[in-house]
Design an enzyme around this catalytic site. Structure first.
Site, PDB file in Angstrom:
ATOM      1  N   ARG A   1       0.837  -1.209   0.000  1.00 40.69           N
ATOM      2  CA  ARG A   1       0.000   0.000   0.000  1.00 40.69           C
ATOM      3  C   ARG A   1       0.871   1.259   0.000  1.00 40.69           C
ATOM      4  O   ARG A   1       1.876   1.328   0.720  1.00 40.69           O
ATOM      5  CB  ARG A   1      -0.938   0.001   1.213  1.00 40.69           C
ATOM      6  CG  ARG A   1      -1.899  -1.146   1.149  1.00 40.69           C
ATOM      7  CD  ARG A   1      -3.122  -1.011   2.039  1.00 40.69           C
ATOM      8  NE  ARG A   1      -3.865  -2.274   1.960  1.00 40.69           N
ATOM      9  CZ  ARG A   1      -4.647  -2.620   0.943  1.00 40.69           C
ATOM     10  NH1 ARG A   1      -4.838  -1.770  -0.055  1.00 40.69           N
ATOM     11  NH2 ARG A   1      -5.249  -3.793   0.916  1.00 40.69           N
ATOM     12  N   ASP A   2       0.438   2.243  -0.819  1.00 50.52           N
ATOM     13  CA  ASP A   2       1.126   3.529  -0.835  1.00 50.52           C
ATOM     14  C   ASP A   2       0.953   4.194   0.526  1.00 50.52           C
ATOM     15  O   ASP A   2      -0.122   4.186   1.122  1.00 50.52           O
ATOM     16  CB  ASP A   2       0.546   4.421  -1.941  1.00 50.52           C
ATOM     17  CG  ASP A   2       1.453   5.592  -2.267  1.00 50.52           C
ATOM     18  OD1 ASP A   2       2.028   5.618  -3.364  1.00 50.52           O
ATOM     19  OD2 ASP A   2       1.591   6.496  -1.399  1.00 50.52           O
ATOM     20  N   ILE A   3       2.038   4.786   1.014  1.00 48.96           N
ATOM     21  CA  ILE A   3       2.028   5.398   2.345  1.00 48.96           C
ATOM     22  C   ILE A   3       1.170   6.667   2.385  1.00 48.96           C
ATOM     23  O   ILE A   3       0.716   7.077   3.463  1.00 48.96           O
ATOM     24  CB  ILE A   3       3.482   5.691   2.785  1.00 48.96           C
ATOM     25  CG1 ILE A   3       3.587   5.768   4.300  1.00 48.96           C
ATOM     26  CG2 ILE A   3       4.042   6.925   2.111  1.00 48.96           C
ATOM     27  CD1 ILE A   3       5.019   5.721   4.818  1.00 48.96           C
TER      28      ILE A   3
ATOM     29  N   ASN B   1       5.153   6.702 -13.354  1.00 47.18           N
ATOM     30  CA  ASN B   1       5.872   7.950 -13.605  1.00 47.18           C
ATOM     31  C   ASN B   1       7.337   7.602 -13.882  1.00 47.18           C
ATOM     32  O   ASN B   1       7.893   6.703 -13.251  1.00 47.18           O
ATOM     33  CB  ASN B   1       5.775   8.879 -12.396  1.00 47.18           C
ATOM     34  CG  ASN B   1       4.336   9.220 -12.052  1.00 47.18           C
ATOM     35  OD1 ASN B   1       3.551   9.541 -12.931  1.00 47.18           O
ATOM     36  ND2 ASN B   1       3.977   9.125 -10.783  1.00 47.18           N
TER      37      ASN B   1
ATOM     38  N   GLU C   1       9.246  10.203  -8.143  1.00 49.32           N
ATOM     39  CA  GLU C   1       9.919  10.501  -6.866  1.00 49.32           C
ATOM     40  C   GLU C   1      10.895   9.398  -6.475  1.00 49.32           C
ATOM     41  O   GLU C   1      11.967   9.688  -5.928  1.00 49.32           O
ATOM     42  CB  GLU C   1       8.891  10.657  -5.744  1.00 49.32           C
ATOM     43  CG  GLU C   1       7.995  11.872  -5.877  1.00 49.32           C
ATOM     44  CD  GLU C   1       6.881  11.850  -4.827  1.00 49.32           C
ATOM     45  OE1 GLU C   1       7.011  11.140  -3.811  1.00 49.32           O
ATOM     46  OE2 GLU C   1       5.876  12.531  -5.063  1.00 49.32           O
ATOM     47  N   VAL C   2      10.481   8.159  -6.663  1.00 47.18           N
ATOM     48  CA  VAL C   2      11.299   7.027  -6.208  1.00 47.18           C
ATOM     49  C   VAL C   2      11.872   6.319  -7.442  1.00 47.18           C
ATOM     50  O   VAL C   2      11.111   5.789  -8.268  1.00 47.18           O
ATOM     51  CB  VAL C   2      10.466   6.050  -5.357  1.00 47.18           C
ATOM     52  CG1 VAL C   2      11.344   4.879  -4.897  1.00 47.18           C
ATOM     53  CG2 VAL C   2       9.842   6.771  -4.158  1.00 47.18           C
TER      54      VAL C   2
ATOM     55  N   HIS D   1       7.843   1.360 -10.469  1.00 50.50           N
ATOM     56  CA  HIS D   1       6.641   0.953  -9.748  1.00 50.50           C
ATOM     57  C   HIS D   1       5.406   1.358 -10.532  1.00 50.50           C
ATOM     58  O   HIS D   1       5.387   2.384 -11.195  1.00 50.50           O
ATOM     59  CB  HIS D   1       6.579   1.566  -8.340  1.00 50.50           C
ATOM     60  CG  HIS D   1       6.802   3.049  -8.296  1.00 50.50           C
ATOM     61  ND1 HIS D   1       8.051   3.612  -8.418  1.00 50.50           N
ATOM     62  CD2 HIS D   1       5.949   4.083  -8.146  1.00 50.50           C
ATOM     63  CE1 HIS D   1       7.962   4.925  -8.339  1.00 50.50           C
ATOM     64  NE2 HIS D   1       6.686   5.240  -8.191  1.00 50.50           N
TER      65      HIS D   1
ATOM     66  N   HIS E   1       1.484   2.326 -10.019  1.00 49.73           N
ATOM     67  CA  HIS E   1       0.420   2.694  -9.082  1.00 49.73           C
ATOM     68  C   HIS E   1      -0.881   2.072  -9.601  1.00 49.73           C
ATOM     69  O   HIS E   1      -1.249   2.296 -10.753  1.00 49.73           O
ATOM     70  CB  HIS E   1       0.206   4.210  -9.056  1.00 49.73           C
ATOM     71  CG  HIS E   1       1.370   5.026  -8.609  1.00 49.73           C
ATOM     72  ND1 HIS E   1       1.436   5.611  -7.360  1.00 49.73           N
ATOM     73  CD2 HIS E   1       2.497   5.407  -9.243  1.00 49.73           C
ATOM     74  CE1 HIS E   1       2.558   6.313  -7.265  1.00 49.73           C
ATOM     75  NE2 HIS E   1       3.219   6.207  -8.390  1.00 49.73           N
TER      76      HIS E   1
END
Ligand code: AMP
Length: 124
Positions: A32-34, A94, A102-103, A107, A109
């Site tokens: 799960r996304d934080i 992204n 960002e990371v 990944h 989403h």
């Protein structure tokens, strides 16, 4: 772009920081996304070191790609957003500066549980 193994998802994969795991197989992890942007917001990452989507698509093995994609399907079913169990979802990745990633570990989403609205917001 070289892979930076200090990124936060690399640290999650090494077990250095906790995550809220949804599902996992030999090649991929879903958690799960934080900071969720939808009622259901899960990130699916390969266990291999790939910076972004194009790196993964070009360089991952067929087993890694299959494992990643099958875990995505499992997540959609488990979260109740797949087209046969729910009302659909949005899958976003992204990449790099212009993609506002960002990371720097690839990944996907998977967002669902509500109507997602316009595909892209304001760019400024
Ligand atoms: P992106 O902009 O596509 O690179 O998205 C990175 C995502 O990672 C964001 O939605 C963050 O909320 C999420 N994130 C950052 N750190 C963590 C973490 N420790 N556990 C889960 N999600 C995280």
């Amino acid at each position: 772009m070289a892979y930076d193994d200090t990124n936060i998802f690399a640290r999650i994969l090494r077990g250095e920081i906790p995550n809220d795991t949804v599902a996992e197989n030999d090649h991929a992890l879903a958690f799960r996304d934080i900071a969720p942007k939808a009622p259901s917001h899960v990130l699916v990452i390969p266990k291999g070191a790939y910076v972004a989507f194009d790196d993964f698509a070009a360089n991952a093995s067929e087993a890694e790609i299959a494992g990643f994609m099958r875990l995505c399907a499992q997540v959609c079913a488990m979260e109740g957003v797949s087209l046969d169990r729910g009302q659909g979802f949005r899958a976003i990745t992204n990449a790099g500066r212009d993609g506002v990633q960002e990371v720097p570990h690839f990944h996907l989403h998977i967002l669902g549980g509500a109507v997602m609205g316009p595909m892209i917001g304001a760019r400024d």
